[in-house]
Enzyme design. Structure first.
Site, short mmCIF file in Angstrom:
data_model
loop_
_atom_site.label_atom_id
_atom_site.label_comp_id
_atom_site.label_asym_id
_atom_site.label_seq_id
_atom_site.Cartn_x
_atom_site.Cartn_y
_atom_site.Cartn_z
N CYS A 1 0.84 -1.21 0.00
CA CYS A 1 0.00 0.00 0.00
C CYS A 1 0.87 1.25 0.00
O CYS A 1 0.54 2.26 -0.65
CB CYS A 1 -0.90 0.03 1.23
SG CYS A 1 -2.03 -1.36 1.33
C1 BEZ Z 1 0.60 -4.66 1.88
O1 BEZ Z 1 0.15 -3.58 1.55
O2 BEZ Z 1 1.79 -4.90 1.80
C2 BEZ Z 1 -0.31 -5.74 2.40
C3 BEZ Z 1 -1.48 -5.40 3.06
C4 BEZ Z 1 -2.28 -6.41 3.57
C5 BEZ Z 1 -1.94 -7.73 3.39
C6 BEZ Z 1 -0.77 -8.05 2.69
C7 BEZ Z 1 0.06 -7.06 2.19
#
Ligand code: BEZ
Length: 211
Positions: free
Chosen positions: A45
């Protein structure tokens, strides 16, 4: 009920990093990209939000407002924004919705309980100037989205709204386009003065008309 292409994008009120918004009023007659994130302070994200911040001028050029969402509260977003700027070299320059009550997430069906029953998946909605939903994408949490692809789709949607054409596989702005099947050859000659090539009666290609 699930949102489908052509539906009116549901309106909502929300707290964001740029203050409270009422979605339809905030959007006005611009286009919008509404995209959700599973969680604050997560790596994928973080890269996505930095990428969108860098691409903001490209969205602006197309009259598209961007708004992100995650189900964490505003104070969490504020702390995370500093990390995004530090690690991605771009500060958040668009609102990020703090949807801790999951109001918007539920309205837009962004929680898929068999994937995760509390976090939003990576949803994307492209919404046009008349508030109609024109694209819906759902990505898993582990895969960062390709935001150049969203710009490509917006280019295609805005072009095909204005001209009787469709865009072929892997099309990019400036490439040849497909003459709409509804046009007769005579109508196509009139509409596309640069001419067209008939590969099959149902597959006619012409230079992009607005270039
Ligand atoms: C991420 O943004 O890295 C992420 C968020 C939730 C679950 C897995 C990865």
């Amino acid at each position: 009920m699930a949102i489908r292409l052509g539906d009116t994008a549901p309106d909502f009120q929300a707290e964001t990093t740029e203050g409270p918004i009422s979605f339809h009023d905030w959007k006005g007659d611009s286009w919008a990209v509404l995209f959700s994130h599973p969680k604050d302070y997560t790596p994928v994200c973080t890269t996505e939000l930095g990428t969108v911040a860098k691409l903001k001028p490209e969205f602006d050029k197309r009259n598209v407002k961007v708004v992100g969402l995650s189900v964490d509260p505003l104070d969490s977003h504020s702390g995370w924004a500093a990390d995004i700027e530090e690690t991605q070299g771009a500060a958040l320059n668009f609102p990020l919705i703090a949807d801790s009550g999951k109001t918007v997430a539920d309205l837009y069906d962004m929680i898929h309980p068999n994937a995760n029953d509390t976090l939003t998946v990576r949803s994307v909605f492209i919404i046009d100037g008349a508030n109609k939903v024109r694209l819906i994408l759902t990505y898993p949490a582990s895969t960062g989205r390709n935001f150049d692809e969203l710009l490509r789709v917006i280019d295609s949607l805005q072009l095909t709204d204005g001209y009787k054409v469709a865009t072929p596989a892997n099309w990019n702005d400036g490439d040849d386009v497909i003459v709409a099947a509804a046009l007769s050859d005579d109508e196509a000659k009139e509409k596309f003065p640069k001419g067209f090539t008939t590969l099959k009666p149902y597959l006619r290609v012409t230079p992009q008309p607005n270039k």
